[in-house]
Design a protein around this motif. Structure first.
Motif, PDB file in Angstrom:
ATOM      1  N   GLY A 178       0.781  -1.227   0.000  1.00  0.00           N
ATOM      2  CA  GLY A 178       0.000   0.000   0.000  1.00  0.00           C
ATOM      3  C   GLY A 178       0.813   1.277   0.000  1.00  0.00           C
ATOM      4  O   GLY A 178       0.263   2.371   0.180  1.00  0.00           O
ATOM      5  N   ARG A 179       2.117   1.183  -0.192  1.00  0.00           N
ATOM      6  CA  ARG A 179       2.967   2.385  -0.214  1.00  0.00           C
ATOM      7  C   ARG A 179       4.279   2.037  -0.916  1.00  0.00           C
ATOM      8  O   ARG A 179       4.617   0.857  -1.053  1.00  0.00           O
ATOM      9  N   PRO A 180       5.046   3.050  -1.357  1.00  0.00           N
ATOM     10  CA  PRO A 180       6.296   2.773  -2.072  1.00  0.00           C
ATOM     11  C   PRO A 180       7.287   2.004  -1.207  1.00  0.00           C
ATOM     12  O   PRO A 180       7.401   2.245  -0.004  1.00  0.00           O
ATOM     13  N   ALA A 181       7.974   1.073  -1.822  1.00  0.00           N
ATOM     14  CA  ALA A 181       8.986   0.293  -1.119  1.00  0.00           C
ATOM     15  C   ALA A 181       9.928  -0.316  -2.143  1.00  0.00           C
ATOM     16  O   ALA A 181       9.572  -0.489  -3.312  1.00  0.00           O
ATOM     17  N   GLN A 182      11.137  -0.635  -1.707  1.00  0.00           N
ATOM     18  CA  GLN A 182      12.063  -1.396  -2.531  1.00  0.00           C
ATOM     19  C   GLN A 182      11.779  -2.876  -2.294  1.00  0.00           C
ATOM     20  O   GLN A 182      12.068  -3.413  -1.224  1.00  0.00           O
ATOM     21  N   VAL A 183      11.170  -3.518  -3.282  1.00  0.00           N
ATOM     22  CA  VAL A 183      10.829  -4.936  -3.171  1.00  0.00           C
ATOM     23  C   VAL A 183      11.970  -5.756  -3.750  1.00  0.00           C
ATOM     24  O   VAL A 183      12.341  -5.575  -4.911  1.00  0.00           O
ATOM     25  N   VAL A 184      12.515  -6.644  -2.942  1.00  0.00           N
ATOM     26  CA  VAL A 184      13.699  -7.411  -3.331  1.00  0.00           C
ATOM     27  C   VAL A 184      13.278  -8.754  -3.918  1.00  0.00           C
ATOM     28  O   VAL A 184      12.556  -9.521  -3.278  1.00  0.00           O
ATOM     29  N   ASP A 185      13.718  -9.031  -5.138  1.00  0.00           N
ATOM     30  CA  ASP A 185      13.576 -10.365  -5.704  1.00  0.00           C
ATOM     31  C   ASP A 185      14.650 -11.266  -5.089  1.00  0.00           C
ATOM     32  O   ASP A 185      15.829 -10.874  -5.010  1.00  0.00           O
ATOM     33  N   ALA A 186      14.243 -12.450  -4.637  1.00  0.00           N
ATOM     34  CA  ALA A 186      15.214 -13.332  -3.998  1.00  0.00           C
ATOM     35  C   ALA A 186      14.837 -14.781  -4.218  1.00  0.00           C
ATOM     36  O   ALA A 186      13.749 -15.216  -3.834  1.00  0.00           O
ATOM     37  N   THR A 187      15.728 -15.527  -4.850  1.00  0.00           N
ATOM     38  CA  THR A 187      15.566 -16.971  -4.991  1.00  0.00           C
ATOM     39  C   THR A 187      16.614 -17.728  -4.173  1.00  0.00           C
ATOM     40  O   THR A 187      16.532 -18.940  -4.049  1.00  0.00           O
ATOM     41  N   ARG A 188      17.589 -16.989  -3.624  1.00  0.00           N
ATOM     42  CA  ARG A 188      18.637 -17.566  -2.785  1.00  0.00           C
ATOM     43  C   ARG A 188      18.854 -16.666  -1.582  1.00  0.00           C
ATOM     44  O   ARG A 188      18.617 -15.452  -1.660  1.00  0.00           O
TER      45      ARG A 188
END
Length: 351
Positions: A142-152
């Motif tokens: 619901g607000r701006p954020a740095q979303v981290v992609d992570a598979t490891r």
């Protein structure tokens, strides 16, 4: 060394995230109610302090109010803050995050991944083990954020900023583990021997937990609609909340079960309890007069071992949908063989 404050919406989440730091040599304690938090924070011998707000299954208004009540603590805190959430984004994530960032204006780094259990974030969505369809992270926030992609696990570690204390972290166990590895480098503690009498209190009705009970060679005392009958406590006792012959409000049943288990702890001189289900564990411990837990170690993956500072009761907690079929049997065996090698009871359902 920076200190860490963890705010979790349920008790098992608070313990699961705090124990990640313990396993890297930090001292950690968990508050079961906000009132004890200021005193805990004032003790500099603890590196990590966590609070279980118990707001996941309540109303959005209650969740906002619980965060708002932390204003004095948050506004005086200069260390790292981790908002622990369920890895499948359950609960009132947006409401709690909005209140947190209002009180503490920091940029948000979000990663609800648990890579070592096969639950990952790819292209901004939670996918993998136990996730029926991708769950986009940003819309839930619901607000701006740095979303981290992570598979490891390494992906989360690499995404952490150089100045950790300038951000607000929101995520699950994978993020807690990355922060712990970055901040602490102490020895992994060995669990102390467990003591009997031991009581397994099962408030969860998750099929994973029910299957774990089925393979135990223990007598089961049923608590219909949470009503705990009189029973003779042995070295191992198992209480299970089940549906009764008539309809009952789940909240009332949970309260009744917690009070009954608390009585059993006192009358049976219980030394160790395994409480299954975050909401049940929280209610049981508070009814038993436990408002603060000091984490000792991780007995098995996903089973933190703690000690109630008021009573000395040893506490194991497990989320309802977590663990292999024989996990509870492994716990029973651990009482007889305290130095046996840890066996992971990991499941795709872990938080």
């Amino acid at each position: 060394m920076a200190r860490v404050l963890i705010i979790a919406d349920d008790l098992t989440g608070a313990l699961d995230s705090a124990v990640a730091f313990t396993m890297h040599g930090a001292r950690a304690q968990v508050a079961l109610q906000a009132g004890v938090l200021p005193r805990m924070i004032s003790d500099p011998t603890f590196d990590v302090v966590a609070l279980a707000t118990g707001t996941r299954d309540g109303t959005e208004e209650a969740a906002r109010a619980a965060i708002s009540a932390l204003a004095p603590v948050l506004q005086s805190w200069s260390g790292i803050i981790l908002k622990k959430i369920d890895s499948r984004m359950k609960g009132h994530v947006a409401a709690e995050l909005a209140e947190l960032t209002r009180l503490l204006p920091r940029s948000v780094l979000a990663c609800p991944a648990l890579p070592r259990l096969g639950r990952v974030v790819t292209e901004g969505a939670v996918t993998g083990a136990g996730v029926a369809a991708p769950i986009p992270v940003a819309p839930v926030l619901g607000r701006p954020a740095q979303v981290v992609d992570a598979t490891r696990p390494e992906d989360i570690a690499a995404a952490l900023p150089a100045r950790l204390d300038e951000w607000l972290y929101l995520g699950a166990g994978g993020l807690a583990e990355a922060l712990a590895e970055r901040l602490f480098s102490g020895a992994r503690p060995a669990p102390k021997p467990l003591e009997t009498p031991a009581l397994f209190a099962i408030g969860s009705r998750d099929p994973v937990t029910l299957a774990q009970i089925d393979v135990l060679d223990l007598p089961v005392t049923l608590a219909p609609n949470g009503a705990v009958p009189d029973f003779a406590a042995g070295p191992f006792s198992l209480l299970q909340m089940v549906a009764g012959p008539s309809d009952c409000d789940p909240g009332e049943a949970g309260t009744r079960f917690a009070e009954g288990v608390a009585r059993a702890i006192k009358t049976g001189s219980i030394r160790t309890i395994l409480a299954c289900g975050g909401e049940s564990a929280h209610a049981i411990l508070r009814a038993a007069g436990c408002h603060r837990l000091e984490i000792e170690a991780e007995l098995f993956a996903g089973l933190p071992l703690s000690r109630c500072t008021a009573t000395g009761l040893r506490v194991l907690t497990k989320s309802g949908g977590f663990g292999s079929c024989d996990l509870l049997r492994q716990v029973v065996n651990r009482f007889a063989n305290p130095v046996s090698q840890d066996v992971s009871g990991e499941s795709s359902h872990r938080r």
